[in-house]
Design a protein around this motif. Structure first.
Motif, PDB file in Angstrom:
ATOM      1  N   SER B  50      77.066 187.615 145.771  1.00 47.82           N
ATOM      2  CA  SER B  50      76.311 187.636 146.811  1.00 47.82           C
ATOM      3  C   SER B  50      76.283 189.305 147.628  1.00 47.82           C
ATOM      4  CB  SER B  50      76.925 186.825 148.101  1.00 47.82           C
ATOM      5  OG  SER B  50      76.968 185.525 147.535  1.00 47.82           O
ATOM      6  N   GLN B  90      72.330 179.954 149.934  1.00 52.78           N
ATOM      7  CA  GLN B  90      72.978 179.078 149.525  1.00 52.78           C
ATOM      8  C   GLN B  90      72.811 177.761 150.321  1.00 52.78           C
ATOM      9  OE1 GLN B  90      76.949 180.280 148.552  1.00 52.78           O
ATOM     10  NE2 GLN B  90      77.640 178.495 147.641  1.00 52.78           N
ATOM     11  N   ASP B 166      70.426 182.907 146.215  1.00 51.61           N
ATOM     12  CA  ASP B 166      71.883 183.150 146.124  1.00 51.61           C
ATOM     13  C   ASP B 166      72.226 181.523 146.152  1.00 51.61           C
ATOM     14  OD1 ASP B 166      74.411 183.618 146.225  1.00 51.61           O
ATOM     15  OD2 ASP B 166      74.489 184.616 148.147  1.00 51.61           O
ATOM     16  N   GLU B 167      72.472 181.120 144.882  1.00 48.72           N
ATOM     17  CA  GLU B 167      73.131 179.790 144.499  1.00 48.72           C
ATOM     18  C   GLU B 167      72.517 178.885 145.297  1.00 48.72           C
ATOM     19  OE1 GLU B 167      77.371 179.271 143.691  1.00 48.72           O
ATOM     20  OE2 GLU B 167      77.573 181.618 143.983  1.00 48.72           O
TER      21      GLU B 167
HETATM   22 MG   LIG Z   1      78.326 184.022 147.207  1.00 53.27          MG
END
Ligand SMILES: [Mg+2]
Ligand SMILES: Nc1ncnc2c1ncn2[C@@H]1O[C@H](COP(=O)(O)OP(=O)(O)O)[C@@H](O)[C@H]1O
Lengths: 264, 256
Positions: B50, B90, B166-167
């Motif tokens: 991140s 995320q 991001d994920e």
């Molecule tokens: Mg992260």
């Protein structure tokens, strides 16, 4: 602030509506019964008080008194709100500034309204300005802390997300900060409204020749209980009406949450 | 790949001050990503993935080294990239006071696209993500998967040059995540944007990326591979094994 606070209050009001009527009617009934047994100047009858109240609302000069006081409350709150916001913003950004401002505001919170009355009379000439000064000084700390709390409650995730779109400062304020702090600000207005209504009658002792505080002082000198109760009711009615208005704004502006509340 | 890389890291290190001490989240990270590349970055939790994205988006600046995006410094020239970088986080990060369509239109709004136009664009993106009919719903009335779809639409709606993810599926349950992942892959290929997709799942990285970078800890490139569409299952399995060993070895190398 926990989400749903505003509409939670709304619901509490709705749920209590019947009970509120019963409680107030009960109080009036007890008063009325007391008036039958106690000298009239201590407990004037309910019809008498109602007649006085009606007289206030139907005579232009006394209505002007009520409106003047209402305007003073709203002006004082608006002043404290603007000043409180201007104070809260640097406090939110700078810990150093907060460390200096916090004790001063806290100190201020301990000062009684009557002390500000004395200060205002000695420092200033204009009566309206004196009242405005007293109103602002007494409601400023609470407003500042409430705006600060509302700002602090802003989600770091949302802040980062919004920032990633690279908004201008004004857009950031409009798109993120304002909607974030609005619920807290509405609550702050509601809470401070009650305080301001209590302070304003004291503030009007600075030599006002009109207003609810002035009228109350007259009733005291005349030993007129019915008048005193009627004028007090004027103030209470004003507070309830404005609180109702704020609740209305709340339920409109925060309807995205009000719906969530229904689902619970 | 053109001569000028779209994203360039030159010996980038990032340290965070933490409890009086210094914590190195990224150490000497260098890479170049060309325009239109689809890169999956793989690494364990806390390895600095991140942080790498935040450096690219200019939310933070490197402690040492240089970060360049389209030839400029994303931290110093922050507003230059308005409308050019889209991020899928995320978690959905939707504004609860905005309806789905208003959330999707946020980036366009901040980029001064007129109201009518941005609502049209937002509606078409909601439709692409299967959310027609939910335009005027507030986030609380949507499921987790739907909310993440809205946030994907928000990132894509501005047609950014660069997409940072991001994920985005790790907060969803497996079934919802898998379904969305397949659609997401198709979307990424269609846009042609330079895309960086962060994940800690080897399978996700292999299925999404054309190029794969494995980050060690503190973030540096521990392994790199190119994933061809024509890659056989045996070759894929070999890459998988290699990544597993790199990640495991990296754990062994961790200082106490
Ligand atoms: Mg992260
Ligand atoms: N703002 C920050 N301050 C201090 N430490 C941070 C900060 N941001 C990230 N870190 C630390 O840097 C490391 C890498 O974080 P991150 O990039 O979020 O990891 P990843 O995304 O790979 O899980 C973590 O140990 C994290 O605690």
């Amino acid at each position: 602030m926990a989400p749903g606070d505003g509409s939670g209050t709304t619901r509490r009001f709705r749920g209590l509506r019947l009970e509120a009527v019963v409680a107030l009617a009960g109080l009036a009934a007890i008063w009325q019964i007391a008036s039958l047994f106690v000298p009239h100047f201590l407990f004037p009858s309910i019809p008498e008080i109602a007649a006085r109240l009606l007289a206030i609302f139907t005579s232009w000069s006394s209505l002007a008194d009520a409106l003047a006081t209402s305007a003073r409350i709203l002006a004082g709150l608006a002043g404290a709100f603007v000043l409180g916001t201007l104070l809260a913003m640097p406090m939110a950004r700078s810990t150093a500034f907060e460390r200096y401002a916090y004790p001063l505001l806290n100190f201020n919170q301990g000062i009684p309204a009557l002390s500000w009355v004395v200060v205002a009379i000695i420092w200033f000439r204009g009566i309206e300005f004196r009242i405005f000064f007293i109103m602002v000084m007494t409601t400023l700390p609470a407003f500042t802390f409430q705006v600060l709390d509302a700002y602090r409650a802003m989600s770091k995730d949302l802040f980062e997300m919004t920032l990633s779109f690279r908004p201008s400062r004004l857009d950031l304020l409009r798109a993120l900060i304002w909607p974030t702090v609005l619920p807290g600000i509405l609550t702050a207005w509601k809470v401070n409204l009650g305080n301001a209504a209590r302070v304003v009658v004291v503030a009007e002792l600075v030599g006002a020749t009109g207003g609810v505080g002035y009228e109350l002082l007259q009733q005291q000198q005349l030993f007129d209980m019915a008048g005193a109760v009627a004028w007090t009711l004027v103030l209470v009615i004003f507070v309830l009406v404005v609180q109702g208005l704020i609740t209305l704004i709340e339920s409109r502006a925060l309807r995205y949450r009000a719906v969530a509340e229904q689902a619970l | 790949m053109t001569a000028d890389p779209e994203i360039l890291f030159e010996q980038v290190s990032k340290t965070f001050g933490r409890g009086g001490g210094e914590f190195e989240a990224i150490y000497d990270l260098s890479f170049a990503i060309g325009r239109g590349e689809l890169v999956a970055i793989l690494g364990k939790t806390g390895c600095g993935k991140s942080t790498t994205l935040n450096l690219i988006s200019g939310l933070i600046r490197p402690s040492r080294g240089r970060v360049r995006v389209q030839g400029h410094d994303p931290y110093a020239d922050f507003t230059r990239y308005r409308g050019k970088i889209g991020i899928v986080f995320q978690n959905d990060r939707l504004m609860p006071w905005r309806t789905a369509i208003e959330n999707v239109a946020l980036g366009l709004e901040l980029n001064k696209v007129p109201r009518q136009k941005r609502l049209e664009i937002a509606a078409s993106w909601l439709q692409r993500l299967g959310l027609s009919g939910h335009e005027n719903n507030y986030p609380h009335a949507l499921s987790g998967g739907m909310r993440q779809r809205v946030s994907i639409a928000r990132a894509f709606a501005g047609e950014p040059d660069i997409l940072l993810c991001d994920e985005p599926f790790s907060a969803l349950d497996e079934h919802t995540g898998n379904a969305l992942r397949d659609e997401f892959r198709a979307l990424l290929r269609q846009t042609g944007a330079t895309s960086i997709f962060i994940t800690h799942s080897i399978d996700e990285a292999l299925s999404l990326g054309e190029r794969l970078m494995v980050l060690g800890r503190p973030a540096h490139i521990a392994y790199e591979a190119t994933i061809g569409v024509d890659m056989s299952e045996t070759e894929r399995e070999a890459v998988r094994g290699r990544i597993r060993r790199v990640l495991a070895g990296d754990a062994a190398e961790q200082p106490a």
